[in-house]
Design a protein around this motif. Structure first.
Motif, PDB file in Angstrom:
ATOM      1  N   CYS A 176       6.839   3.624  10.488  1.00  0.00           N
ATOM      2  CA  CYS A 176       5.993   3.308  11.652  1.00  0.00           C
ATOM      3  C   CYS A 176       4.692   4.100  11.609  1.00  0.00           C
ATOM      4  O   CYS A 176       3.616   3.550  11.888  1.00  0.00           O
ATOM      5  N   ASN A 177       4.774   5.375  11.263  1.00  0.00           N
ATOM      6  CA  ASN A 177       3.561   6.188  11.155  1.00  0.00           C
ATOM      7  C   ASN A 177       2.637   5.669  10.059  1.00  0.00           C
ATOM      8  O   ASN A 177       1.416   5.607  10.242  1.00  0.00           O
ATOM      9  N   ASP A 223      10.793   6.266  11.234  1.00  0.00           N
ATOM     10  CA  ASP A 223       9.662   6.959  11.847  1.00  0.00           C
ATOM     11  C   ASP A 223       8.496   7.049  10.860  1.00  0.00           C
ATOM     12  O   ASP A 223       7.341   6.809  11.222  1.00  0.00           O
ATOM     13  N   ILE A 255      12.190  -3.549  14.499  1.00  0.00           N
ATOM     14  CA  ILE A 255      12.587  -2.367  15.273  1.00  0.00           C
ATOM     15  C   ILE A 255      13.869  -2.654  16.046  1.00  0.00           C
ATOM     16  O   ILE A 255      14.774  -1.816  16.098  1.00  0.00           O
ATOM     17  N   PHE A 304       7.241  -6.832  13.686  1.00  0.00           N
ATOM     18  CA  PHE A 304       7.614  -5.422  13.780  1.00  0.00           C
ATOM     19  C   PHE A 304       8.576  -5.191  14.951  1.00  0.00           C
ATOM     20  O   PHE A 304       9.504  -4.389  14.852  1.00  0.00           O
TER      21      PHE A 304
END
Length: 149
Positions: free
Chosen positions: A25-26, A22, A67, A63
């Motif tokens: 990704c941020n 997380d 993921i 990406f």
């Protein structure tokens, strides 16, 4: 170490992995929104002549693949956790079965070791007989080669 600490440790690792993913990704989103464009024209043309000018689609595919792989890793971790059906009685039964198998294997091992010891004694006895025979043969040839005085 109790049986409860193992699943909770797995859950802790799983939660840590999800939180790290997380955060990555941020961070990527913030860099894409706020980061100023950088010009690497000399290097870009020398290294990436065959690549398209807009690599955003390639990054999106990369990406997406990352993921998907992370999701698969998370599924594997979840599958490795004990199920809710795993009660103390089932764990005790499983331990009992493992102990029985352990005792059977120990008995088998003791038998193999015993047979190995018997073979070792036979081999040592045979080697001792061979050594005695060689000594007798040598002492017999020595006494025959010496003249009687």
């Amino acid at each position: 170490m109790s049986a409860k600490s193992i699943p909770s440790r797995g859950l802790f690792r799983l939660k840590g992995g999800v939180m790290l993913a997380d955060q990555f990704c941020n961070a990527i989103g913030v860099l894409q929104q706020c980061g100023p464009p950088a010009s690497f024209s000399n290097i870009q043309t020398a290294i990436n002549k065959d690549q398209p000018a807009n690599p955003t689609e390639e990054y999106a595919q990369l990406f997406a693949a990352l993921i998907a792989r992370t999701a698969k890793d998370i599924d594997v971790l979840i599958d490795s956790l004990p199920s809710e059906e795993s009660t103390a009685a089932l764990q005790a039964a499983s331990l009992y079965k493992l102990e029985e198998e352990n005792h059977e294997a120990a008995t088998c091992l003791e038998d193999v070791v015993y047979r190995g010891d018997m073979l070792l004694e036979k081999i040592q006895s045979a080697l001792a007989d061979i050594a005695q025979s060689q000594l007798k043969t040598r002492s017999g040839t020595h006494s025959q080669s010496l003249p009687d005085s």
